[in-house]
Scaffold this active site. Structure first.
Site, PDB file in Angstrom:
ATOM      1  N   SER A  86     -77.869  36.725  15.510  1.00  0.00           N
ATOM      2  CA  SER A  86     -76.608  37.212  14.976  1.00  0.00           C
ATOM      3  C   SER A  86     -75.480  37.038  15.989  1.00  0.00           C
ATOM      4  CB  SER A  86     -76.745  38.679  14.587  1.00  0.00           C
ATOM      5  OG  SER A  86     -75.534  39.188  14.128  1.00  0.00           O
ATOM      6  N   HIS A  90     -72.127  34.730  15.517  1.00  0.00           N
ATOM      7  CA  HIS A  90     -70.796  35.330  15.634  1.00  0.00           C
ATOM      8  C   HIS A  90     -69.980  34.698  16.768  1.00  0.00           C
ATOM      9  CE1 HIS A  90     -72.391  38.461  12.981  1.00  0.00           C
ATOM     10  NE2 HIS A  90     -71.123  38.688  12.677  1.00  0.00           N
TER      11      HIS A  90
END
Length: 115
Positions: A86, A90
Site C-alpha cells: 500500500s 501511494h
C-alpha cells in the site's frame, strides 16, 4: 485558511464519499458500504480498516488470502506485506502527481501507524 481537520474531512468527503457514490450510481452498484464509522476508531489499525472498506477488502482478498495459500500464516508478515504494498502504491501515485519522490508519508505511517 482551513484547519487541518476541516481540510481532511472536506478532502475525504469530496474524494471518497462523493466520487464513490457517483460511480456506484452510474454503474448501478447496489452495495454502497464504502467505509465504517472511522471517526469512532480507537486505534490507528481500526482507523485504517474502517476508513476505506473497498481497499481493505481488495488487500484482504488478493494479498492476505494469497499469502495464506502460499503457506505464510503469520499475521505480522501479512500486515507488513500489506503495508509495504500500500505504501509503495501511494508513494508512486504521489511521486507521479508531484514530479518528485519523497518517502516521508511512508515513514510517518510506519512509525505512527505501528503504535
Amino acid at each position: 485558511m482551513l484547519p487541518a481537520g476541516m481540510f481532511y474531512f472536506t478532502l475525504f468527503f469530496v474524494l471518497l464519499h462523493t466520487s464513490l457514490n457517483i460511480s456506484a450510481e452510474l454503474l448501478q452498484f447496489g452495495n454502497r458500504h464504502f467505509y465504517n464509522k472511522w471517526w469512532l476508531s480507537k486505534t490507528f489499525a481500526a482507523y485504517y480498516n474502517d476508513s476505506n472498506i473497498p481497499v481493505y477488502g481488495f488487500l484482504q482478498t488478493y494479498v492476505v488470502q494469497d499469502l495464506g495459500k502460499l503457506g505464510i500464516r503469520s499475521k505480522y508478515v501479512h500486515a507488513t506485506t500489506v503495508f509495504l504494498l500500500s505504501a509503495t502504491v501511494h508513494e508512486y501515485i504521489l511521486a507521479f502527481s508531484f514530479g518528485f519522490f519523497l518517502p516521508v508519508l511512508m515513514f510517518l505511517f510506519l512509525t505512527f501507524g505501528g503504535m
